[in-house]
Design a protein around this motif. Sequence first.
Motif, PDB file in Angstrom:
ATOM      1  N   ILE A  45       0.812  -1.218   0.000  1.00 50.81           N
ATOM      2  CA  ILE A  45       0.000   0.000   0.000  1.00 50.81           C
ATOM      3  C   ILE A  45       0.848   1.271   0.000  1.00 50.81           C
ATOM      4  O   ILE A  45       2.000   1.266   0.405  1.00 50.81           O
ATOM      5  N   THR A  46       0.211   2.343  -0.425  1.00 51.94           N
ATOM      6  CA  THR A  46       0.701   3.693  -0.156  1.00 51.94           C
ATOM      7  C   THR A  46      -0.158   4.178   1.010  1.00 51.94           C
ATOM      8  O   THR A  46      -1.365   4.377   0.836  1.00 51.94           O
ATOM      9  N   PRO A  47       0.418   4.280   2.205  1.00 50.04           N
ATOM     10  CA  PRO A  47      -0.416   4.402   3.417  1.00 50.04           C
ATOM     11  C   PRO A  47      -0.896   5.825   3.703  1.00 50.04           C
ATOM     12  O   PRO A  47      -0.488   6.428   4.678  1.00 50.04           O
ATOM     13  N   TYR A  48      -1.789   6.314   2.856  1.00 49.63           N
ATOM     14  CA  TYR A  48      -2.353   7.638   3.163  1.00 49.63           C
ATOM     15  C   TYR A  48      -3.840   7.583   3.460  1.00 49.63           C
ATOM     16  O   TYR A  48      -4.471   8.575   3.755  1.00 49.63           O
ATOM     17  N   ASP A  49      -4.409   6.375   3.360  1.00 50.04           N
ATOM     18  CA  ASP A  49      -5.814   6.217   3.709  1.00 50.04           C
ATOM     19  C   ASP A  49      -6.015   4.755   4.077  1.00 50.04           C
ATOM     20  O   ASP A  49      -5.151   3.928   3.839  1.00 50.04           O
ATOM     21  N   ALA A  50      -7.170   4.448   4.658  1.00 48.49           N
ATOM     22  CA  ALA A  50      -7.366   3.104   5.191  1.00 48.49           C
ATOM     23  C   ALA A  50      -7.623   2.080   4.084  1.00 48.49           C
ATOM     24  O   ALA A  50      -8.032   2.422   2.979  1.00 48.49           O
ATOM     25  N   THR A  51      -7.364   0.817   4.438  1.00 51.36           N
ATOM     26  CA  THR A  51      -7.561  -0.305   3.515  1.00 51.36           C
ATOM     27  C   THR A  51      -9.002  -0.384   3.054  1.00 51.36           C
ATOM     28  O   THR A  51      -9.919  -0.485   3.870  1.00 51.36           O
ATOM     29  N   HIS A  52      -9.210  -0.333   1.727  1.00 51.10           N
ATOM     30  CA  HIS A  52     -10.569  -0.513   1.229  1.00 51.10           C
ATOM     31  C   HIS A  52     -10.716  -1.916   0.634  1.00 51.10           C
ATOM     32  O   HIS A  52      -9.748  -2.686   0.577  1.00 51.10           O
ATOM     33  N   GLU A  98      -1.232  17.015   8.824  1.00 53.12           N
ATOM     34  CA  GLU A  98      -0.622  15.968   9.646  1.00 53.12           C
ATOM     35  C   GLU A  98       0.820  15.737   9.193  1.00 53.12           C
ATOM     36  O   GLU A  98       1.149  15.900   8.012  1.00 53.12           O
ATOM     37  N   ASP A  99       1.676  15.358  10.116  1.00 53.34           N
ATOM     38  CA  ASP A  99       3.035  14.987   9.757  1.00 53.34           C
ATOM     39  C   ASP A  99       2.970  13.732   8.872  1.00 53.34           C
ATOM     40  O   ASP A  99       2.280  12.768   9.205  1.00 53.34           O
ATOM     41  N   TRP A 100       3.706  13.732   7.726  1.00 56.56           N
ATOM     42  CA  TRP A 100       3.552  12.621   6.776  1.00 56.56           C
ATOM     43  C   TRP A 100       4.023  11.294   7.356  1.00 56.56           C
ATOM     44  O   TRP A 100       3.476  10.241   7.020  1.00 56.56           O
ATOM     45  N   THR A 101       4.999  11.335   8.270  1.00 61.46           N
ATOM     46  CA  THR A 101       5.464  10.065   8.849  1.00 61.46           C
ATOM     47  C   THR A 101       4.417   9.508   9.820  1.00 61.46           C
ATOM     48  O   THR A 101       4.223   8.297   9.906  1.00 61.46           O
ATOM     49  N   ASP A 102       3.719  10.406  10.526  1.00 60.30           N
ATOM     50  CA  ASP A 102       2.647   9.949  11.426  1.00 60.30           C
ATOM     51  C   ASP A 102       1.509   9.328  10.628  1.00 60.30           C
ATOM     52  O   ASP A 102       0.965   8.284  10.993  1.00 60.30           O
ATOM     53  N   LEU A 103       1.146  10.003   9.527  1.00 59.62           N
ATOM     54  CA  LEU A 103       0.075   9.492   8.673  1.00 59.62           C
ATOM     55  C   LEU A 103       0.427   8.089   8.163  1.00 59.62           C
ATOM     56  O   LEU A 103      -0.379   7.150   8.247  1.00 59.62           O
ATOM     57  N   ALA A 104       1.653   7.943   7.658  1.00 56.31           N
ATOM     58  CA  ALA A 104       2.065   6.651   7.096  1.00 56.31           C
ATOM     59  C   ALA A 104       2.072   5.568   8.180  1.00 56.31           C
ATOM     60  O   ALA A 104       1.601   4.448   7.950  1.00 56.31           O
ATOM     61  N   ARG A 106       0.361   5.429  10.975  1.00 59.83           N
ATOM     62  CA  ARG A 106      -0.995   5.120  11.435  1.00 59.83           C
ATOM     63  C   ARG A 106      -1.728   4.232  10.418  1.00 59.83           C
ATOM     64  O   ARG A 106      -2.330   3.223  10.783  1.00 59.83           O
ATOM     65  N   GLU A 107      -1.644   4.609   9.145  1.00 62.02           N
ATOM     66  CA  GLU A 107      -2.376   3.835   8.140  1.00 62.02           C
ATOM     67  C   GLU A 107      -1.745   2.462   7.902  1.00 62.02           C
ATOM     68  O   GLU A 107      -2.441   1.496   7.598  1.00 62.02           O
ATOM     69  N   THR A 108      -0.434   2.369   8.066  1.00 63.07           N
ATOM     70  CA  THR A 108       0.213   1.063   7.923  1.00 63.07           C
ATOM     71  C   THR A 108      -0.232   0.146   9.063  1.00 63.07           C
ATOM     72  O   THR A 108      -0.483  -1.052   8.861  1.00 63.07           O
ATOM     73  N   ASP A 109      -0.350   0.707  10.249  1.00 63.55           N
ATOM     74  CA  ASP A 109      -0.840  -0.073  11.395  1.00 63.55           C
ATOM     75  C   ASP A 109      -2.256  -0.585  11.174  1.00 63.55           C
ATOM     76  O   ASP A 109      -2.576  -1.732  11.487  1.00 63.55           O
TER      77      ASP A 109
END
Length: 405
Positions: A45-52, A98-104, A106-109
Motif C-alpha cells: 500500500i501507499t499508506p495515506y488512507d485506510a484499507t478498502h 498531519e506529519d507525513w510520517t505519522d500518517l504513514a 498510522r495507516e500502515t498499522d
Amino acid sequence: MDAWAACEVPQLPGRGSPLRLYDTSRRAVTATAPGAVAGMYVCGITPYDATHLGHAATYLAFDLVQRVWRDAGHAVRYVQNVTDVDDPLLERAARTGEDWTDLAARETDLFRSDMTALRVLPPDEYVGAVESVPELVPAISALLESGAAYRLDDDVYFDVAATGHFGYESGYDRATMLDLFAERGGDPQRPGKRDPLDSLLWRAERPGEPSWPTSLGRGRPGWHIECSVIALNRLGMGFDVQGGGSDLVFPHHEHSAAHAEALTGAHPFARHYVHAGMIGLDGEKMSKSRGNLVLVSKLRAAGVEPMAIRLALLDGHYRADREWTGGRLPAAEERLARWRSAADRPAGPPAEPLLAALRDRLADDLDSTAAMAAVDNWAAGAGDHAGAPAIVADAVDALLGVALR
Ligand code: 5CA
Ligand code: ZN
C-alpha cells in the motif's frame, strides 16, 4: 518494518496440484514452476488512507497463491513493500496538516490489523521505501554509470531504451503507454527527457518535501525503482510471481521490470506478472483519490465478521473487474453460517472428493468461485463419514483461509 502475525495453516492429507496462473506478459494461463522455495513480490500500500475492499481483494488473491503453493509442497518467500514516501502521501499530509510520517505509520498499522483480521498470511519481509533508501541509491548510481539513466537538472531519469525489452510486460502500444503514464504519476510532458516515457528514479530535494542526504545529492527515490530493487535484493532475478492490481500493469510493473533488467543484464525480472482486477463501487474503480471507499476497518467496527468479508471478496474471479454491492455481505454471512454448521456435524459426505475439487479449481488460475461452489455442495450433502467435517474445515482453512471453527 514489522509485518503482522501469521495464522496457522493446517497441513492437509496428500498434496495439492501445481499452480497455473495467468501471466500478463504472455497473455495466457501457464504453469508456475517454483523450485523448493517459491518467490513472490506483491506491491504494498501507499499508506495515506485506510484499507478498502479493493486493496483487500488484491491481497486475498495473492494469499491464495501462497496457500496453493504451500499445499503443493513449496516453501514460499514473500516480499511486500510499503510506499511510505511518495507524492499522494505527501499531498494528503500537506492538505490535512498531519506529519507525513505519522500518517504513514498510522495507516500502515491499520492495514496490518485489517490483514490480520482477514487472515491474510504476512510477507516474510515487509519493507518500507524510507528504510530502503540506502539500497536504492547504489542501484540508481549503477544505472547512471552504465548509461541506463541520465541526469535532468538534479533529478535522475531511467532511459526506456536501456533494455531491448521495454513494453513486453504490459504488451501495450505506445499511445496506450503514453496515456497511462500521464494518468498514473508519470510526467511525459517534461522538457529535456530523452523519451516521454522515461521515468523518475531520483527526485532532487524540493522545498517543503522530505529528502535524504546521499551520494546522489539530497532527494528521494522514485516509485518504480523502489519495488524493483526491494524485490531484486531479496528474491533475485527470475522470481516466480510479481503481483498487484491491474492498475499497476503500466507504468509501474513495466518500469520495475525494466529497471531490474537494466541493472543486471538478465531477463525476465519475474516469471509471471499477475494482476488482480479492480473492485468498483457505483461504476467506478474504488480508489482513495476518488473517495468512493468501503473500508475494511469500518465494516469490522460495525460488527461484520471478517470471514464473511473474505468470503464475499473471494466470490468472484480475481482477474475480473468486479462491482461491490451491498447484497454481497449478507449472502456471504449466510454462506459462512451454512459452512460452519456443516463443519460442526458429527459426520458428513466424504472429504476426499471435495479436497480434490478444491485443489483442482484453485490450481486452475485461482478459480475461487468454483472452489466455493464445491464446498456448498459438500455442505448440502449428507453422509456418515465421521472424520469428514474436520478434514473439510482444515481444507477450507488451509486453502481458502476461512476459519470455520
Ligand atoms: N504502493 C503502490 C504499489 S507499490 C500502490 O499502488 N499502493 S495502493 O495503496 O494504491 O494500492 C495497493 C494495492 O491495491 C495495489 O496492488 C493496487 O493495485 C491495489 N488496488 C488499488 N485499488 C484497487 C481496487 N479498486 N481494486 C483492486 N485492487 C486495488
Ligand atoms: Zn510496487
